[in-house]
Design an enzyme around this catalytic site. Structure first.
Site, PDB file in Angstrom:
ATOM      1  N   GLY A 261       5.501   1.579   5.640  1.00 55.84           N
ATOM      2  CA  GLY A 261       6.889   1.124   5.769  1.00 55.84           C
ATOM      3  C   GLY A 261       7.064  -0.324   5.378  1.00 55.84           C
ATOM      4  O   GLY A 261       7.851  -1.043   5.963  1.00 55.84           O
TER       5      GLY A 261
ATOM      6  N   GLY B  42       7.301  -1.379   1.950  1.00 54.55           N
ATOM      7  CA  GLY B  42       7.849  -1.545   0.598  1.00 54.55           C
ATOM      8  C   GLY B  42       6.789  -1.535  -0.485  1.00 54.55           C
ATOM      9  O   GLY B  42       7.058  -1.871  -1.631  1.00 54.55           O
TER      10      GLY B  42
ATOM     11  N   SER C 285       3.685   3.156   0.099  1.00 55.80           N
ATOM     12  CA  SER C 285       2.709   3.966   0.821  1.00 55.80           C
ATOM     13  C   SER C 285       3.048   5.461   0.743  1.00 55.80           C
ATOM     14  O   SER C 285       2.184   6.292   0.439  1.00 55.80           O
ATOM     15  CB  SER C 285       2.660   3.493   2.271  1.00 55.80           C
ATOM     16  OG  SER C 285       2.122   4.471   3.075  1.00 55.80           O
ATOM     17  N   SER C 286       4.318   5.823   0.972  1.00 48.60           N
ATOM     18  CA  SER C 286       4.610   7.258   0.983  1.00 48.60           C
ATOM     19  C   SER C 286       4.553   7.851  -0.426  1.00 48.60           C
ATOM     20  O   SER C 286       4.108   8.990  -0.596  1.00 48.60           O
ATOM     21  CB  SER C 286       5.917   7.585   1.712  1.00 48.60           C
ATOM     22  OG  SER C 286       6.948   6.882   1.135  1.00 48.60           O
TER      23      SER C 286
ATOM     24  N   ALA D  20       2.519   6.816  -2.855  1.00 47.35           N
ATOM     25  CA  ALA D  20       1.096   6.943  -3.179  1.00 47.35           C
ATOM     26  C   ALA D  20       0.503   8.155  -2.454  1.00 47.35           C
ATOM     27  O   ALA D  20      -0.335   8.882  -3.015  1.00 47.35           O
ATOM     28  CB  ALA D  20       0.353   5.668  -2.788  1.00 47.35           C
TER      29      ALA D  20
ATOM     30  N   ASP E   8       8.825   4.929  -7.856  1.00 45.54           N
ATOM     31  CA  ASP E   8       7.586   4.626  -7.128  1.00 45.54           C
ATOM     32  C   ASP E   8       6.491   5.649  -7.439  1.00 45.54           C
ATOM     33  O   ASP E   8       5.346   5.288  -7.717  1.00 45.54           O
ATOM     34  CB  ASP E   8       7.847   4.587  -5.614  1.00 45.54           C
ATOM     35  CG  ASP E   8       8.744   3.419  -5.211  1.00 45.54           C
ATOM     36  OD1 ASP E   8       9.247   2.719  -6.106  1.00 45.54           O
ATOM     37  OD2 ASP E   8       8.938   3.212  -3.999  1.00 45.54           O
TER      38      ASP E   8
END
Ligand code: MEV
Length: 313
Positions: A99, A101, A104-105, A107, A147
């Site tokens: 969380g 920026g 992480s989610s 990737a 992302d």
């Protein structure tokens, strides 16, 4: 047999939020990674384990009923074992702050798609990206796809929703510093906040989006010309546009002020409201900057662009 994949974190250098509305963004991957290890099991269950918790569920549950940040992994696993009489055991090991920026989610979605589907045969990067975006949409419906794209292909790239990505071939050797506010944020809610700003300030948003678009084109030229100082000025300019959108707060503004004084440029990266800022600097100034933030008790680290995207092994 085990299947493993890893994917990098990312930094949005220019264009977050505006990219959701079709503006071009510039992003790069950095050398912090998440690794996902997957194994088939004879019991027909989906078992997901990570530092943030566990999820153990029968297959074929409705995604809408699952209330867990691990939902994208369940989505991918469930899709992979459809009509197969097996289960999956998934282990997630991440160096990427959550969380914050740094993607992480995304990737996780990329490494998860690669590791899970590799168990059933070779898989292309195009397919990994398609699956990762589907999985990301289970937690963040309006994703621009930026992302997941940079986490899949790595390096530095321009990206827009219509044309997809184009690698920046000059491969600049940017020295970056990342500083974490340690305020967790939700991308979904920050994107909704910007949508509200857009709805309430149509003309202003459209003006800002045009300015951002122009700025990104100017940066692409400056990257070719290797004009780091001028790129830094554009970073500061982009930060002003983000502040106008309302995604900064007192803590981030304080960090940006310190950062802009001591580097070429500093701005929020990602959805804002918390998370990280990044600074563009050079080797000679690096230690001073890190010391300055550390002395003020901020979590920070230096990083460079990482040219490896998703890896399977
Ligand atoms: C989040 O890392 C970047 C945003 O632009 C959302 C997106 O592009 O999907 C805020």
């Amino acid at each position: 047999m085990k299947s493993k994949a890893s994917a990098p974190a990312k930094v949005i250098l220019f264009g977050e939020h505006f990219v959701v509305y079709g503006v071009k963004a510039i992003l790069c991957s950095i050398n912090k990674r998440v690794t996902v290890t997957v194994e088939k099991t004879s019991e027909r269950k989906i078992f997901i384990n990570s530092k943030i918790g566990k999820l153990v569920l029968e297959p074929d549950k409705s995604i809408a009923e699952i209330d867990s940040p691990l939902k994208p992994f369940y989505y991918l696993a469930n899709k992979a074992i459809k009509n197969k009489d097996i289960g999956l055991h998934i282990e997630i090991d991440s160096e990427i702050p959550l969380g914050a920026g740094l993607g992480s989610s995304s990737a996780c979605c990329v490494a998860g798609a690669a590791a899970i589907f590799k168990l059933f045969g070779e898989i292309s990067k195009e397919k990994i990206l398609e699956l990762a975006i589907e999985a990301e949409k289970t937690i963040f419906e309006n994703t621009s796809g930026a992302d997941c794209t940079v986490c899949t292909y790595g390096g530095i790239m321009e990206y827009d929703k219509i044309n997809g990505f184009k690698k920046i071939e000059d491969e600049p050797n940017f020295q970056l510093v990342i500083v974490n506010s340690n305020i967790q944020h939700s991308t979904q809610s920050m994107v909704s906040k910007v949508q509200q700003f857009k709805n309430e300030n149509k003309e202003e948003f459209s003006k800002l989006a045009n300015l951002e678009s122009k700025l990104v084109e100017e940066v692409l030229k400056l990257v070719k010309e290797k004009k780091t100082k001028e790129i830094g000025e554009k970073i500061n300019q982009n930060q002003k546009y983000l502040e106008t959108l309302g995604i900064s707060n007192n803590e981030l503004t304080k960090m940006i002020k310190i950062g802009q004084k001591s580097s070429f440029g500093a701005k929020i990266t990602g959805s804002g409201g918390g998370g990280c800022i990044f600074l563009l600097t050079n080797e000679s100034n690096l230690q001073n900057i890190l010391k300055e933030f550390k002395d003020s008790n901020y979590e920070c680290f230096s990083t460079k662009i990482d040219f490896q995207g998703v890896n399977t092994f």
